[in-house]
Design an enzyme around this catalytic site. Structure first.
Site, PDB file in Angstrom:
ATOM      1  CD  GLU A  60      -0.510  -5.380  -1.471  1.00  0.00           C
ATOM      2  OE1 GLU A  60      -0.882  -6.213  -0.113  1.00  0.00           O
ATOM      3  OE2 GLU A  60       0.140  -4.297  -0.179  1.00  0.00           O
ATOM      4  CG  HIS A 129       9.453  -0.751   1.289  1.00  0.00           C
ATOM      5  ND1 HIS A 129       9.735  -2.174   2.032  1.00  0.00           N
ATOM      6  CD2 HIS A 129       7.671  -0.839   0.686  1.00  0.00           C
ATOM      7  CE1 HIS A 129       8.790  -2.137   2.537  1.00  0.00           C
ATOM      8  NE2 HIS A 129       7.312  -1.518   2.275  1.00  0.00           N
TER       9      HIS A 129
END
Lengths: 325, 314
Positions: A60, A129
């Site tokens: 990321e 998440h």
């Protein structure tokens, strides 16, 4: 008009912008042949090829840096994070670099990039998440933050975001990906920073974001049967925020409820409440402001607990009745 | 080219010595990190680049900016927080940038520029431009995740980027061997299947040679390389650093390898320049520096309206 899911509407916006501007490219994890974890980029890899739809390693910080750096030299990247929770790994590039370079360099730099990411709870994804982290991002000068609630808005707002010369974080609620709604045919864009009144009403203003706009509309329909007219206001862009429309609505109704999935403290609802407290609408308030929000805990896994965590139609109805009592 | 590198090094050294003087006089505010001793890296690396190539720099970035062509007057004005500075006084020492010259900016975050250089290289590919991006970072940054993520992505996509690790032996006060499990940093390249080169960072010509090789390789589409340049900062990490982490003897040994006299000797020995010509370079730099200080000191502070401008592009 035809009906599309929010996911299809975003896919259409991406395809049209890739077609329109050769500087635009997509970058993210598993966005290639697979079409992304939620299928949003499906078909684009085959259509535009691996140079325009760049499938990355799970990395990321590098994805965010690749987007910031390429934007600095004139490309127009649209980066996808698989979940907004993963922005923690990319945070330096977004917050310390991308958001600040223009100011730090005295106005000379531009970072025309979009960072797309799904957010929100209710899908049994548990604490890492399922978060709604928009308040972190709204707190950083230099970022714009968009949060659509309908397929039509999502398409139009994303097109504006891609054409914007700033770093725009585009947050997509996972549940909404699969909800259909009417989307205009042909070319259109929805400007950033303009709220939309999704349902007009005279008794109480409900400022809700993303999936909660739909919960607020359901609540409004239920309350209408009791003669209570709720105005559902969707800011669509959290920053820049259309404060004018919010203030005008509260002046009209005299009551305010805010709704979002993010935890209550220091959230977007707190900002809206503070804006009203500092504005001329304060004198029009007939009751204290109420905030409906996610519980102040990490998002739990078990359905029974996750349902409790989330705001819903009933919590919104209760809040509206409380401010009307 | 060799004379120009000499002039670049003299400019960097003189500029930073002037900063020390201004600091003693109490004129400078904020954090200042000196690269005195490391001038050959900046001069040699930038001499290997052509117009359009870009760099990302770091918190010790005055030398990189000057070597990439920055004007000392605008830099000095920035360091004094003036409206005429490179960033209108909004950035200061750690954020000097000139995008027109290909300097994508110094950086206050250790390792923060590495993903940006990688991204710039990707941007050049996307836009079909023949340029190369160079990330300049220290040995400290080589232990950040951003280093590893960037080298992997750049190698995977054969991006036109060169990773230049300026190994000045210390991450702030911590010696490399106490910070890195593998102190031979160019071995890190093996993990990313790219060339790793180690060279003498106190020799501007050597720096230019190894950088040029890596840059041309990258430009030819063969992907990135890691170049580790062994160097030393003669000063502490910051003004007032008591420097308890190294011996005077060690510093003296490195000072004996000072890149500026070394280049001077080379220029004289080979007949590329005469004493008079080199003295003139020193005089020219001193003159420009004096003008730069005057320019900066006589420049206005930023207008109050500048507080809120430049946050967003229209």
């Amino acid at each position: 008009m035809r009906d599309l899911t929010l996911s299809q509407a975003i896919n259409e916006a991406l395809a049209e912008e890739l077609e329109r501007d050769p500087r635009v490219f997509l970058i993210g994890e598993d966005i290639g042949l697979h079409g992304g974890a939620f299928g949003v980029t499906k078909g684009l890899f085959s259509r535009f090829g691996p140079d325009r739809v760049r499938n990355t390693p799970i990395s990321e910080a590098a994805i965010a840096g690749a987007a910031v750096g390429s934007a600095l030299v004139g490309a127009r990247p649209v980066a996808e994070l698989m979940y907004i929770d993963f922005i923690t790994i990319a945070m330096d590039q977004i917050v310390n670099q991308g958001a600040k370079v223009k100011y730090m360099f005295g106005g000379k730099a531009r970072v025309p990039m979009v960072l797309r990411a799904p957010f929100g709870a209710g899908r049994a994804n548990a604490a890492q998440h399922s978060q709604s982290l928009e308040a972190w991002l709204c707190h950083v000068p230099g970022l714009k933050v968009v949060m659509p609630s309908t397929p039509a808005d999502a398409k139009g707002l994303l097109k504006s975001a891609i054409r914007d010369d700033n770093l725009v974080v585009f947050l997509e609620n996972k549940h909404l990906y699969f909800q259909k709604g009417p989307v205009p045919e042909g070319e259109y864009a929805v400007p950033l920073g303009v709220a939309d009144i999704k349902r007009p009403g005279r008794d109480v203003t409900v400022v809700a974001t993303a999936r909660q706009v739909h919960a607020a509309i359901s609540a409004a329909e239920a309350l209408a049967k009791e003669g209570i007219e709720v105005e559902v206001l969707d800011p669509r862009t959290l920053w820049p925020l259309d404060t004018e429309t919010i203030i005008a609505s509260v002046k009209k109704t005299g009551r305010l409820v805010t709704v979002h999935e993010a935890v209550k403290r220091f959230g977007f609802g707190a900002e809206v409440a503070a804006i009203i407290a500092e504005s001329e609408a304060f004198d029009y308030l007939d009751a204290p402001i109420r905030r409906v929000a996610g519980a102040e805990v990490p998002v739990p896994f078990s359905k029974s607990l996750e349902d409790l965590f989330l705001p819903d139609e009933h919590k919104i109805i209760d809040a509206c009745k409380a401010v009307l009592a | 080219m060799d004379c120009r590198m000499y002039e670049t090094m003299v400019s960097i050294r003189s500029f930073e010595m002037m900063l020390q003087e201004l600091s003693r006089k109490g004129v400078l505010r904020g954090s200042i990190h000196f690269c005195i001793g490391q001038e050959a890296v900046a001069a040699g690396v930038c001499a290997a680049l052509t117009a359009g190539d870009c760099i990302t720099s770091n918190h010790r970035g005055h030398g990189h900016a000057i070597a990439k062509g920055a004007r000392m007057d605008f830099m000095m004005a920035e360091l004094l927080g003036k409206a005429t500075g490179y960033c209108k006084g909004k950035g200061g020492s750690m954020h000097i940038a000139d995008l027109d010259l290909g300097n994508l900016g110094a950086n206050g975050i250790v390792g923060g520029g590495i993903p940006i250089a990688t991204g710039a290289a990707l941007g050049f590919l996307q836009l079909g431009l023949p340029h190369v991006a160079v990330a300049l970072f220290g040995d400290g940054a080589a232990n950040q995740g951003s280093f590893h993520e960037s080298l992997n992505l750049a190698a995977l996509w054969k991006l036109p980027v060169v990773f230049i690790c300026e190994n000045n032996q210390f991450g702030m006060t911590t010696r490399l061997a106490e910070a890195s499990a593998q102190p031979d940093l160019c071995k890190r390249a093996v993990a990313y299947n790219i060339p790793g080169v180690k060279a003498d960072g106190m020799d501007a010509r050597e720096v230019r040679r190894v950088t040029a090789e890596a840059v041309e390789r990258a430009r030819a589409g063969k992907g990135p390389a890691l170049v580790v340049l062994e160097t030393y900062r003669f000063e502490g990490h910051y003004i007032g650093d008591p420097v308890v982490y190294r011996t005077k003897e060690e510093t003296a040994d490195w000072k004996a390898r000072d890149p500026i006299p070394r280049q001077r000797e080379y220029l004289l020995k080979t007949g590329l320049a005469t004493e008079t010509e080199l003295d003139r370079i020193h005089a020219d730099v001193a003159g420009r520096l004096e003008e730069a200080v005057l320019f900066a000191r006589n420049s206005p502070d930023p207008d109050p309206s500048e507080l809120v401008s430049d946050v967003y592009s229209e």
